[in-house]
Design a protein around this motif. Structure first.
Motif, mmCIF file in Angstrom:
data_model
loop_
_atom_site.group_PDB
_atom_site.id
_atom_site.type_symbol
_atom_site.label_atom_id
_atom_site.label_comp_id
_atom_site.label_asym_id
_atom_site.label_seq_id
_atom_site.Cartn_x
_atom_site.Cartn_y
_atom_site.Cartn_z
ATOM 1 N N PRO A 180 71.824 44.912 33.471
ATOM 2 C CA PRO A 180 70.639 44.806 34.322
ATOM 3 C C PRO A 180 70.954 44.307 35.711
ATOM 4 C CG PRO A 180 70.676 43.043 32.704
ATOM 5 C CD PRO A 180 71.780 43.982 32.343
ATOM 6 N N ALA A 181 71.974 43.461 35.854
ATOM 7 C CA ALA A 181 72.322 42.962 37.184
ATOM 8 C C ALA A 181 72.826 44.098 38.063
ATOM 9 C CB ALA A 181 73.370 41.861 37.080
ATOM 10 N N THR A 182 73.660 44.969 37.483
ATOM 11 C CA THR A 182 74.158 46.110 38.251
ATOM 12 C C THR A 182 73.014 47.058 38.595
ATOM 13 O OG1 THR A 182 76.292 45.970 37.135
ATOM 14 C CG2 THR A 182 75.756 48.050 38.217
ATOM 15 N N THR A 183 72.162 47.341 37.628
ATOM 16 C CA THR A 183 71.032 48.229 37.874
ATOM 17 C C THR A 183 70.136 47.686 38.974
ATOM 18 O OG1 THR A 183 71.038 48.915 35.567
ATOM 19 C CG2 THR A 183 69.045 49.357 36.814
ATOM 20 N N LEU A 230 73.812 33.878 41.506
ATOM 21 C CA LEU A 230 73.880 33.159 42.776
ATOM 22 C C LEU A 230 73.815 34.120 43.959
ATOM 23 C CD1 LEU A 230 76.594 30.544 41.793
ATOM 24 C CD2 LEU A 230 74.193 30.060 42.323
ATOM 25 N N GLY A 231 74.416 35.294 43.816
ATOM 26 C CA GLY A 231 74.324 36.289 44.885
ATOM 27 C C GLY A 231 72.895 36.744 45.102
ATOM 28 N N GLN A 232 72.159 36.951 44.013
ATOM 29 C CA GLN A 232 70.758 37.344 44.128
ATOM 30 C C GLN A 232 69.914 36.222 44.729
ATOM 31 O OE1 GLN A 232 69.344 39.567 40.405
ATOM 32 N NE2 GLN A 232 71.414 38.969 39.820
ATOM 33 N N LEU A 233 70.223 34.975 44.342
ATOM 34 C CA LEU A 233 69.454 33.850 44.855
ATOM 35 C C LEU A 233 69.640 33.678 46.354
ATOM 36 C CD1 LEU A 233 67.686 31.353 44.518
ATOM 37 C CD2 LEU A 233 69.747 30.064 43.884
ATOM 38 N N PRO A 269 65.862 37.392 30.375
ATOM 39 C CA PRO A 269 66.214 36.414 29.329
ATOM 40 C C PRO A 269 67.695 36.075 29.274
ATOM 41 C CG PRO A 269 64.644 38.004 28.471
ATOM 42 C CD PRO A 269 65.062 38.518 29.819
ATOM 43 N N ASP A 270 68.569 36.998 29.709
ATOM 44 C CA ASP A 270 70.000 36.684 29.680
ATOM 45 C C ASP A 270 70.443 35.883 30.897
ATOM 46 O OD1 ASP A 270 70.047 38.561 31.707
ATOM 47 O OD2 ASP A 270 71.163 40.074 30.582
ATOM 48 N N GLY A 271 69.518 35.608 31.822
ATOM 49 C CA GLY A 271 69.830 34.782 32.975
ATOM 50 C C GLY A 271 70.612 35.475 34.067
ATOM 51 N N ARG A 272 70.696 36.791 34.035
ATOM 52 C CA ARG A 272 71.546 37.498 34.997
ATOM 53 C C ARG A 272 70.778 38.239 36.083
ATOM 54 N NH1 ARG A 272 74.823 41.228 31.366
ATOM 55 N NH2 ARG A 272 76.109 41.602 33.200
ATOM 56 N N VAL A 273 69.471 38.401 35.920
ATOM 57 C CA VAL A 273 68.667 39.078 36.934
ATOM 58 C C VAL A 273 67.553 38.146 37.383
ATOM 59 C CG1 VAL A 273 67.208 41.055 37.493
ATOM 60 C CG2 VAL A 273 69.161 41.348 35.963
#
Length: 345
Positions: A54-57, A219-222, A247-251
Motif C-alpha cells: 500500500p505504501a508503494t501504491t 516518515l517520508g509521507q509525514l 492498520p499496518d502503519g505504513r500508509v
C-alpha cells in the motif's frame, strides 16, 4: 497479478455482502500500537509476496487510490443512489457516512454554518494533491444531496442528530452542495500527534539521526504532509483524531482537509511550528513544489461543474506559501547539503 488480486478484493468490498465487515473494520481500534514505536516485526514485510504494497501504491501510482482508479471510485459515488446516511461522531462539524444502494460507501460533508468545514476546500486539497503527485488523499468531488435525501434517509442510529443537522446544514433550492469522498474502510490512529509520537518523529526527521528502515516510508509521507499542510494552510492537523493510517502503519492518509486555504501569504504559525521540526523531505515532492505554477493550479482546481474550487486570491496566497516552503528547504540545503535533506524518493 498483485494489482488484479487487489482489484478483485475491492470489487467484493463494494458489494452489500461485506458491509457488516467493513463497518466493523472502519471503527477505530481502541488502543492500536503506536505507528512510530511499534516493533518492526509488527509491520508487514516490504516484499510480501502475495499482496500489493500500500505504501508503494499510495505514493507512486498515477490516478489511483489504494490500487483503484480514481475515475472508478468517483464514478460510483457520483452515480449511485443513496440508501442511508449515518452521522459521523467525533468531529465538530456535520459529516456523514453515506451507504449507497449498490453497496459502496462515501463520506459527505455538506455546506454548513461551521466555519471550520468548507466542502470545496476538501475537494481542492484532493485536486492539489493529485497535481503534486500525492496519492494518500481519497478521491473527492462536489456533489449535491436534496433535503429529502439528507433528512429522509437518515439512519435510525442518527435520528438524535436531526435537529442539529437541520440547524447547521445549508440548503439552497432544496439541496445542499458538499464534498463527497471515498470511504476508507479500515483506519487506525497513528499516534503522531501525541507528545511521545511528536518527539519520535521530530528526532528521526532531524539531521544527525538515522531513520529506522522500517519507519522510512511513514516518515517520508509525514514530512510531505507537513509541507502539504503549509501549502493549504491547514492549521487544524494536529488537533487530534485526523492523523489516521492503514492498520499496518505504513500508509498515512491525508484526511480532513476542509479547513484551510485562507488568504494568508505567509502560512499559519501552527503549520510552521510542526514543519520546522522536520529537516528531511521527499525529492520528488520538492520538484513538484518547484514546478507548480498558477496556470496548472487553476486548471486543476477549475475542473468541477460547481465552479472553481479556490478563488484567485486563495491561489495567489497558496503560491506565496509555496515560495516560503521552498525557501525553508533551500535554507536546509545550504546548512546540511541537498542530499542530506532530500533523503526520501
Amino acid at each position: 497479478m498483485r494489482l488484479w488480486t487487489l482489484l478483485c478484493v475491492e470489487v467484493l468490498a463494494f458489494s452489500g455482502a461485506v458491509l457488516g465487515l467493513l463497518e466493523a473494520a472502519r471503527v477505530l481500534q481502541p488502543r492500536p500500537a503506536a505507528a512510530l514505536t511499534a516493533p518492526a516485526e509488527r509491520l508487514a514485510p516490504l516484499d510480501a509476496p502475495d499482496e500489493l504494497d500500500p505504501a508503494t501504491t499510495a505514493t507512486s501510482a498515477s490516478g489511483t487510490f489504494l490500487g483503484m482508479a480514481d475515475d472508478l471510485l468517483l464514478g460510483r459515488m457520483q452515480n449511485s443512489a443513496v440508501k442511508t446516511l449515518h452521522f459521523n461522531r467525533g468531529g465538530s462539524s456535520i459529516s456523514f457516512r453515506v451507504d449507497f444502494a449498490d453497496g459502496s460507501r462515501g463520506a459527505f460533508k455538506p455546506l454548513q454554518t461551521n466555519p471550520q468545514s468548507v466542502p470545496r476546500k476538501e475537494v481542492a486539497a484532493y485536486r492539489l494533491g493529485r497535481l503534486l503527485g500525492l496519492h494518500q488523499i481519497a478521491p473527492s468531488l462536489m456533489h449535491a444531496l436534496s433535503r429529502e435525501e439528507v433528512l429522509g434517509k437518515l439512519a435510525p442510529d442518527s435520528e438524535w442528530t436531526r435537529a442539529r443537522i437541520e440547524n447547521e446544514t445549508l440548503f439552497e433550492g432544496g439541496k445542499t452542495l458538499g464534498a463527497l469522498m471515498y470511504w476508507i474502510p479500515n483506519v487506525i490512529d497513528m499516534h503522531l500527534d501525541t507528545t511521545e509520537g511528536i518527539e519520535h518523529w521530530a528526532d528521526w526527521l532531524s539531521q544527525g539521526t538515522a531513520i529506522p528502515q522500517d519507519k522510512a516510508a511513514l516518515l517520508g509521507q509525514l514530512s510531505t504532509l507537513l509541507l502539504f499542510d503549509l501549502l493549504q494552510n491547514n492549521s487544524d492537523r494536529f488537533s487530534g483524531g485526523n492523523l489516521l493510517g492503514s492498520p499496518d502503519g505504513r500508509v498515512l492518509y491525508f484526511m480532513d482537509n476542509a479547513f484551510g486555504f485562507q488568504v494568508d501569504p505567509d502560512g499559519h504559525q501552527r503549520c510552521w511550528s510542526y514543519l520546522k521540526r522536520a529537516q528531511k523531505f521527499s525529492r520528488s515532492f520538492f520538484v513538484a513544489l518547484h514546478d507548480l505554477d498558477k496556470p496548472r493550479l487553476a486548471a486543476a482546481l477549475a475542473q468541477d461543474p460547481s465552479g472553481a474550487l479556490l478563488t484567485d486570491e486563495e491561489m495567489d496566497a497558496l503560491l506565496s506559501r509555496r515560495d516560503r516552503a521552498l525557501r525553508y528547504l533551500r535554507g536546509l540545503f545550504g546548512e546540511f547539503g541537498e542530499d542530506k535533506v532530500l533523503v526520501f524518493p
